[in-house]
Write a protein that holds these residues in place. Structure first.
Motif, PDB file in Angstrom:
ATOM      1  N   ILE A   9      14.827  45.091  17.338  1.00 40.74           N
ATOM      2  CA  ILE A   9      14.038  43.988  16.795  1.00 40.74           C
ATOM      3  C   ILE A   9      14.669  42.662  17.210  1.00 40.74           C
ATOM      4  N   PRO A  10      13.880  41.593  17.297  1.00 45.17           N
ATOM      5  CA  PRO A  10      14.444  40.294  17.681  1.00 45.17           C
ATOM      6  C   PRO A  10      15.557  39.861  16.729  1.00 45.17           C
ATOM      7  N   LEU A  11      16.583  39.261  17.297  1.00 46.63           N
ATOM      8  CA  LEU A  11      17.702  38.770  16.491  1.00 46.63           C
ATOM      9  C   LEU A  11      17.201  37.708  15.520  1.00 46.63           C
ATOM     10  N   THR A  12      17.692  37.743  14.289  1.00 46.68           N
ATOM     11  CA  THR A  12      17.203  36.831  13.256  1.00 46.68           C
ATOM     12  C   THR A  12      18.083  35.605  13.090  1.00 46.68           C
ATOM     13  N   GLN A  13      19.012  35.383  13.994  1.00 48.86           N
ATOM     14  CA  GLN A  13      19.865  34.202  13.920  1.00 48.86           C
ATOM     15  C   GLN A  13      20.035  33.621  15.322  1.00 48.86           C
ATOM     16  N   PRO A  14      20.431  32.349  15.429  1.00 46.71           N
ATOM     17  CA  PRO A  14      20.579  31.745  16.757  1.00 46.71           C
ATOM     18  C   PRO A  14      21.689  32.419  17.561  1.00 46.71           C
ATOM     19  N   ALA A  15      21.538  32.355  18.865  1.00 49.43           N
ATOM     20  CA  ALA A  15      22.544  32.877  19.782  1.00 49.43           C
ATOM     21  C   ALA A  15      22.707  31.870  20.918  1.00 49.43           C
ATOM     22  N   LEU A  16      23.885  31.887  21.539  1.00 44.60           N
ATOM     23  CA  LEU A  16      24.148  31.015  22.681  1.00 44.60           C
ATOM     24  C   LEU A  16      23.997  31.832  23.956  1.00 44.60           C
ATOM     25  N   VAL A  17      23.175  31.326  24.880  1.00 45.30           N
ATOM     26  CA  VAL A  17      22.896  32.028  26.132  1.00 45.30           C
ATOM     27  C   VAL A  17      23.385  31.184  27.297  1.00 45.30           C
ATOM     28  N   LYS A  18      24.140  31.809  28.192  1.00 45.57           N
ATOM     29  CA  LYS A  18      24.606  31.140  29.408  1.00 45.57           C
ATOM     30  C   LYS A  18      24.025  31.852  30.619  1.00 45.57           C
ATOM     31  N   LEU A  19      23.523  31.076  31.565  1.00 45.06           N
ATOM     32  CA  LEU A  19      23.029  31.594  32.829  1.00 45.06           C
ATOM     33  C   LEU A  19      23.969  31.126  33.929  1.00 45.06           C
ATOM     34  N   VAL A  20      24.612  32.077  34.587  1.00 43.66           N
ATOM     35  CA  VAL A  20      25.629  31.767  35.591  1.00 43.66           C
ATOM     36  C   VAL A  20      25.197  32.352  36.926  1.00 43.66           C
ATOM     37  N   CYS A  21      24.914  31.477  37.902  1.00 46.24           N
ATOM     38  CA  CYS A  21      24.500  31.877  39.244  1.00 46.24           C
ATOM     39  C   CYS A  21      25.442  31.212  40.246  1.00 46.24           C
ATOM     40  N   PRO A  22      26.612  31.799  40.520  1.00 37.88           N
ATOM     41  CA  PRO A  22      27.640  31.127  41.332  1.00 37.88           C
ATOM     42  C   PRO A  22      27.174  30.749  42.729  1.00 37.88           C
ATOM     43  N   LEU A  23      26.427  31.641  43.388  1.00 39.92           N
ATOM     44  CA  LEU A  23      26.020  31.337  44.758  1.00 39.92           C
ATOM     45  C   LEU A  23      25.066  30.153  44.822  1.00 39.92           C
ATOM     46  N   ALA A  24      24.316  29.949  43.746  1.00 39.41           N
ATOM     47  CA  ALA A  24      23.394  28.812  43.701  1.00 39.41           C
ATOM     48  C   ALA A  24      24.036  27.595  43.050  1.00 39.41           C
ATOM     49  N   GLY A  25      25.276  27.747  42.581  1.00 43.43           N
ATOM     50  CA  GLY A  25      25.949  26.643  41.921  1.00 43.43           C
ATOM     51  C   GLY A  25      25.321  26.274  40.590  1.00 43.43           C
ATOM     52  N   LEU A  26      24.776  27.266  39.880  1.00 47.84           N
ATOM     53  CA  LEU A  26      24.061  27.013  38.631  1.00 47.84           C
ATOM     54  C   LEU A  26      24.890  27.526  37.456  1.00 47.84           C
ATOM     55  N   TYR A  27      25.195  26.649  36.508  1.00 51.97           N
ATOM     56  CA  TYR A  27      25.986  26.998  35.330  1.00 51.97           C
ATOM     57  C   TYR A  27      25.301  26.342  34.124  1.00 51.97           C
ATOM     58  N   LEU A  28      24.461  27.104  33.434  1.00 53.51           N
ATOM     59  CA  LEU A  28      23.628  26.552  32.373  1.00 53.51           C
ATOM     60  C   LEU A  28      23.890  27.259  31.052  1.00 53.51           C
ATOM     61  N   SER A  29      23.619  26.547  29.946  1.00 50.20           N
ATOM     62  CA  SER A  29      23.722  27.173  28.627  1.00 50.20           C
ATOM     63  C   SER A  29      22.593  26.667  27.748  1.00 50.20           C
ATOM     64  N   ARG A  30      22.150  27.514  26.832  1.00 49.53           N
ATOM     65  CA  ARG A  30      21.055  27.202  25.930  1.00 49.53           C
ATOM     66  C   ARG A  30      21.262  27.898  24.596  1.00 49.53           C
ATOM     67  N   PRO A  31      20.859  27.308  23.504  1.00 48.66           N
ATOM     68  CA  PRO A  31      20.725  28.082  22.264  1.00 48.66           C
ATOM     69  C   PRO A  31      19.426  28.864  22.312  1.00 48.66           C
ATOM     70  N   ALA A  32      19.461  30.105  21.866  1.00 52.69           N
ATOM     71  CA  ALA A  32      18.243  30.911  21.760  1.00 52.69           C
ATOM     72  C   ALA A  32      17.816  30.900  20.303  1.00 52.69           C
ATOM     73  N   LYS A  33      16.590  30.522  20.045  1.00 51.51           N
ATOM     74  CA  LYS A  33      16.155  30.363  18.654  1.00 51.51           C
ATOM     75  C   LYS A  33      14.663  30.598  18.554  1.00 51.51           C
ATOM     76  N   ASP A  34      14.032  29.961  17.558  1.00 51.39           N
ATOM     77  CA  ASP A  34      12.592  30.010  17.346  1.00 51.39           C
ATOM     78  C   ASP A  34      12.083  31.412  17.062  1.00 51.39           C
ATOM     79  N   GLY A  35      12.796  32.163  16.223  1.00 49.76           N
ATOM     80  CA  GLY A  35      12.281  33.440  15.761  1.00 49.76           C
ATOM     81  C   GLY A  35      12.416  34.564  16.749  1.00 49.76           C
ATOM     82  N   GLY A  36      12.727  34.261  18.001  1.00 47.91           N
ATOM     83  CA  GLY A  36      12.816  35.306  19.025  1.00 47.91           C
ATOM     84  C   GLY A  36      14.083  36.119  18.942  1.00 47.91           C
ATOM     85  N   PRO A  37      15.259  35.503  19.079  1.00 50.74           N
ATOM     86  CA  PRO A  37      15.310  34.151  19.629  1.00 50.74           C
ATOM     87  C   PRO A  37      15.164  34.206  21.149  1.00 50.74           C
ATOM     88  N   ILE A  38      14.645  33.123  21.723  1.00 53.74           N
ATOM     89  CA  ILE A  38      14.385  33.050  23.154  1.00 53.74           C
ATOM     90  C   ILE A  38      15.078  31.817  23.722  1.00 53.74           C
TER      91      ILE A  38
END
Length: 659
Positions: free
Chosen positions: A72-101
């Protein structure tokens, strides 16, 4: 016999089954964040939000959905990091809104890691390949989080000593003959010889349950679950004890875990319905009571009786009356019929009170589902099973709010497989085989072991298709096998199921988003078409080669499209061969290169269970000491690490019988 062109190597190697299955390359990772990108995106397929996503530039958008271990979808916020070294992409987001997404937009094509953390949960990492798109493509990644308190699923349990097996067999025989004192003596000795064996703890629990010692039974079943968290029989009996002793909340937790292992367990649904009913969670109770009736005719009467009681407790007296009357009419001789008759009498009294203007209280329609007549009992058959159940005997738990396309999963998995195989020449490994013969009572009567040098050769056709051929110690004969029954090409079913030459002969159904070893996975059921030859699995006899129609199930990683696990069974018994059972399964996982920068997905181990000519066999295969050879180079690969538990450990291969 004239076989299709793509079956070039099938006779020698079971439809060209290979050693390695889906290969996946995962580079080293780094981390970063970017707080300037939007975060509030909900998966539009889940119905959680009406928000519409519009991408203004070419590129993929990655949606990360975070879920609990139950799916079932997590009922609390989570921290999500997207790491794509070859593309030089280092991103982070909170996942929330009931999904969390969490959403990441305009992500360039390439390999990425998704790292997720949340308070109270173990961190999780999933590898995914972002697919290049010139349209507004949305790509979903699902991550399952597990509580910090959840016990680790360690390496594969040690082989049970032969002396312990003999004591287990003697204990089971004594239980079947109602000689409980002898059974306790043998099982106690087995527990000393194999102190962490979950089956021994389970059998001691069954023995205590037979003697109505619920406290001791509960302790033994809990011990078995501690040793093997996915031990479905121990989970079921622990849940039974918890329901019998009114531990409603604990029973819910235990039985929900049991349904993660086998969603089609009528017994688990009925027990869980009882627990939810006692907690006054009538919606969930009714749902599981109806599933208990659906999945098991032996539980139809108690399930319908419990449904009637739930309806009565909710104030739906007319609905309850229909269900009670149905039980009395359809199951007049069942133990539940007397409870249904009492329920009808209670409803009559309630209606009389209403007609005279008397007020009703919630206790006027009590739930009595915990009575013994409504609880399934332990079955002796669960003690002596010599092989895992057929793939159609259970349905894995899947997320109810996520749909999937079989065609899309098959296509992505095939592309992933072909890409990873294109530059490979061969594999070498050490194969350890343990052969067991099993008598009619499920007792192991012979155990033989042997090690082989296992070689798989990869041939690349001009049309882009890949063919696989295997050899043991340089040959394919049966003379050196532990018995004259030799298994050939055991470990590549996960590749061949998605091979274009075979997929056209199979019907696929995507059953949903489930999990394997705690990882989000698409669950695919497949079955060979009745009017089409597959050649996916062949048997060789002294005089002919016979095609064996299959059915099975595959777990494919939802993020990377690596094959995690495959199981197969006969579509129907092969009476001409006297082959009544052919249950195969294989577990795949990452094997790291020594330089640590990449990893390949190789078979960890496999099991085969056969019933042939009236005799039963079990082969266990373990692969180690991998060496990979590319087209122009070679590299030594380290041993597998984090090998999964073998709770679901069946197997695959095309046997040969020695002439």
């Amino acid at each position: 016999m004239n076989l299709p062109a793509f079956t070039k190597h099938l006779v020698l190697g079971l439809a060209g089954l290979c050693l390695f299955a889906v290969l996946g390359v995962r580079p080293a990772c780094a981390q970063g964040d970017d707080s300037g990108r939007p975060t509030d995106i909900i998966d539009p397929n889940t119905g959680m939000s009406s928000m519409v996503v519009s991408l203004s530039a070419a590129g993929s958008s990655v949606f990360v959905g975070v879920r609990e271990a139950s799916g079932i979808p997590l009922t609390q916020p989570a921290l999500v990091k997207l790491v794509c070294p070859l593309a030089g992409l280092y991103l982070s987001r909170p996942a929330k809104d009931g999904g969390p997404i969490a959403q990441f937009v305009h992500v360039p094509a390439g390999d990425c890691n998704v790292e997720v953390s949340a308070s109270g949960y173990k961190p999780a990492v999933e590898h995914t390949e972002v697919v290049q798109s010139v349209t507004n493509r949305i790509q979903y990644v699902y991550v399952y989080l597990h509580p910090e308190s959840e016990p680790a699923t360690g390496a594969r349990p040690a082989v049970v000593p032969e002396k312990a097996l003999r004591e287990i067999d003697k204990g089971m025989a004594a239980m079947q003959n109602k000689h409980d004192d002898d059974a306790l003596k043998h099982l106690t000795k087995a527990s000393q010889l194999a102190p962490k064996n979950p089956d021994v703890a389970y059998l001691l629990g069954v023995l205590a349950l037979n003697n109505k010692n619920l406290a001791a039974a509960g302790q033994y079943f809990q011990t078995a679950v501690n040793y093997a968290p996915a031990h479905d029989r121990a989970l079921l009996e622990l849940g039974y004890v918890q329901v019998e002793t009114s531990q409603w909340n604990a029973a819910v937790q235990t039985l929900e875990k049991a349904l993660q292992v086998n969603m089609a367990s009528s017994r688990a649904h009925l027990l869980l319905a009882n627990a939810y009913a006692q907690l006054h969670n009538y919606a969930r109770a009714q749902e599981h009571a109806q599933r208990a009736e659906e999945f098991g005719s032996e539980n139809a009467a108690p399930a319908r009786t419990l449904t009637a009681e739930i309806l009565a407790a909710q104030g739906n007296r007319e609905g309850a009356k229909r269900e009670f009357e149905g039980v009395v009419r359809d199951f007049p001789n069942s133990a539940s019929a007397s409870i249904a008759k009492q329920g009808l009498q209670n409803l009559g009294n309630l209606n009389a009170q209403v007609s005279t203007g008397q007020a009703l209280s919630p206790t006027d329609a009590p739930i009595v589902g915990s009575e013994a007549a409504l609880l399934p009992k332990v079955s002796a058959a669960t003690v002596t099973a010599w092989a895992p159940p057929s793939v159609d005997a259970f349905v894995p738990a899947v997320a109810s709010d996520v749909s999937c396309s079989a065609e899309a999963v098959v296509q992505r998995t095939a592309i992933n497989t072909d890409r990873q195989l294109e530059n490979l020449e061969k594999f070498l490994a050490t194969e350890h085989i343990q052969h067991e013969e099993v008598n009619a009572r499920g007792e192991v009567t012979q155990i033989r072991d042997k090690d082989f040098s296992y070689m798989v050769f990869i041939e690349h056709a001009k049309d882009g298709l890949v063919f696989l051929d295997e050899k043991r110690d340089g040959g394919t004969g049966t003379d050196l096998f532990p018995t004259s029954l030799a298994t050939v090409g055991l470990v590549s079913l996960g590749v061949d199921v998605f091979h274009p030459g075979f997929t056209k002969a199979l019907n696929f159904k995507c059953e949903g988003l489930g999990q394997w070893r705690g990882k989000a996975a698409w669950v695919l059921h497949f079955e060979q078409k009745t009017d089409t030859k597959s050649y996916l699995r062949l048997w060789q006899t002294k005089t002919k080669t016979v095609e064996i129609p299959l059915k099975g199930r595959v777990w494919v990683a939802a993020s990377s499209y690596n094959v995690l696990h495959v199981e197969s069974d006969l579509r129907e018994p092969m009476k001409d061969l006297e082959l009544m059972r052919d249950h195969l399964a294989i577990d795949y996982g990452p094997v790291n290169f020594q330089n640590g920068k990449t990893e390949l997905w190789l078979p960890w181990y496999a099991d085969m269970y056969l019933e042939l000519h009236g005799r039963r066999y079990h082969h266990n295969h373990t692969l180690t000491n991998f060496s990979l050879f590319a087209v122009d180079t070679s590299d030594k690969i380290a041993l597998p690490k984090d090998v999964p538990p073998p709770e679901e450990n069946p197997k695959q291969s095309p046997p040969q019988e020695k002439p």
